[in-house]
Design a protein around this motif. Structure first.
Motif, short mmCIF file in Angstrom:
data_model
loop_
_atom_site.label_atom_id
_atom_site.label_comp_id
_atom_site.label_asym_id
_atom_site.label_seq_id
_atom_site.Cartn_x
_atom_site.Cartn_y
_atom_site.Cartn_z
N GLY A 131 0.81 -1.21 0.00
CA GLY A 131 0.00 0.00 0.00
C GLY A 131 0.85 1.26 0.00
N THR A 132 2.01 1.18 0.65
CA THR A 132 2.90 2.34 0.72
C THR A 132 3.66 2.54 -0.57
OG1 THR A 132 3.19 2.02 3.11
CG2 THR A 132 4.85 3.35 1.97
N PHE A 133 4.14 1.45 -1.13
CA PHE A 133 5.05 1.54 -2.27
C PHE A 133 4.38 1.16 -3.59
CE2 PHE A 133 7.79 0.93 1.46
CZ PHE A 133 8.60 2.05 1.34
N LEU A 134 3.27 1.85 -3.87
CA LEU A 134 2.66 1.83 -5.20
C LEU A 134 2.16 0.46 -5.65
CD1 LEU A 134 5.34 4.13 -6.92
CD2 LEU A 134 3.15 4.81 -5.94
N GLY A 139 -1.57 -3.86 -9.44
CA GLY A 139 -2.83 -4.59 -9.33
C GLY A 139 -3.10 -5.11 -7.93
N ILE A 140 -2.27 -4.69 -6.96
CA ILE A 140 -2.47 -5.11 -5.57
C ILE A 140 -3.24 -3.99 -4.87
CG2 ILE A 140 -1.33 -5.90 -3.46
CD1 ILE A 140 1.16 -6.47 -5.18
N LEU A 141 -4.55 -4.10 -4.87
CA LEU A 141 -5.38 -3.02 -4.37
C LEU A 141 -5.86 -3.29 -2.95
CD1 LEU A 141 -7.56 -2.33 -7.55
CD2 LEU A 141 -5.27 -1.50 -6.98
N MET A 142 -6.11 -2.23 -2.23
CA MET A 142 -6.61 -2.35 -0.86
C MET A 142 -8.13 -2.53 -0.90
SD MET A 142 -4.25 0.42 1.18
CE MET A 142 -4.51 -0.45 2.71
N ASP A 143 -8.65 -3.23 0.11
CA ASP A 143 -10.09 -3.51 0.14
C ASP A 143 -10.92 -2.28 0.48
OD1 ASP A 143 -9.62 -6.19 -0.45
OD2 ASP A 143 -9.36 -6.71 1.66
#
Length: 217
Positions: A131-134, A139-143
């Protein structure tokens, strides 16, 4: 103009003298520091956008987006350390001049640096590495949107905290040039946010549209 015995014009003159009479523009270390400060957010925005579009780093790691994001995180962290080192070296080659009264010269920068680090560290804790490093560009998105501290008191606590650390370092070493660099740092961050914000919103909007489409099909 005076307010209760305080001559505002005289204060502005003294402030201008403090800042602009105590900066050596001929030092290469200053130019290196300024360049590194601009390089970091610019480079990472370009790399991240390319990753979102072309998956260059992900492909280099055999299609593993998380490994690619960890690699980028390592690069961002390493270049951040280099930026901080160049800033410190630049300050040491600039004219020294007392900025705060002697009784506040230690406590103020120490508290300011502590608060800045608190914002940076807690932001990283809340967002996690991806979440911190882009990670969203991989494609790694937060819920869901993070709303806990420090995001409940500041919109961009990591950038604010980083700027506070730059200011604190300038005050600690008593280098007025560092205060000007700190203003420059914040301006660079504001410009970076103008590019990051809409792009991140677009990424999450695309995911929402895909989820909506999947549900309706």
């Amino acid at each position: 103009m005076s307010v209760k015995g305080i001559d505002a014009q005289e204060i502005l003159v003294q402030l201008k003298s403090l800042l602009f009479d105590n900066i050596d523009l001929e030092k290469k270390s200053l130019l290196l520091s300024v360049a590194s400060i601009a390089f970091n957010p610019t480079a990472w925005n370009i790399v991240a956008r390319n990753e979102y579009t072309n998956k260059t780093i992900t492909r280099a790691f055999g299609g593993n987006a998380k490994y690619g994001c960890y690699f980028l995180a390592l690069m961002i962290f390493s270049f951040g350390m280099l930026r901080d080192h160049l800033y410190q070296q630049a300050l040491l080659e600039q004219p020294k001049q007392a900025i705060l009264p002697a009784e506040y010269a230690t406590i103020v920068p120490a508290v300011l640096f502590g608060l800045g680090q608190l914002f940076v560290v807690t932001s990283t804790w809340q967002l996690g590495v991806t979440g911190t490093f882009l990670g969203d560009y991989f494609g790694i998105l937060m819920d869901a949107r993070v709303e806990g501290f420090p995001f409940n008191v500041l919109r961009d606590p990591m950038y604010v905290g980083s700027t506070m650390c730059f200011i604190a370092t300038a005050l600690w070493y008593e280098r007025p040039a560092g205060l000007l660099i700190s203003v420059y740092v914040y301006i660079v961050y504001l410009i970076a946010l103008r590019f990051e914000g809409p792009w991140t919103d677009m990424i999450y909007s695309n995911r929402a549209a895909e989820q909506k489409k999947a549900k309706s099909s």
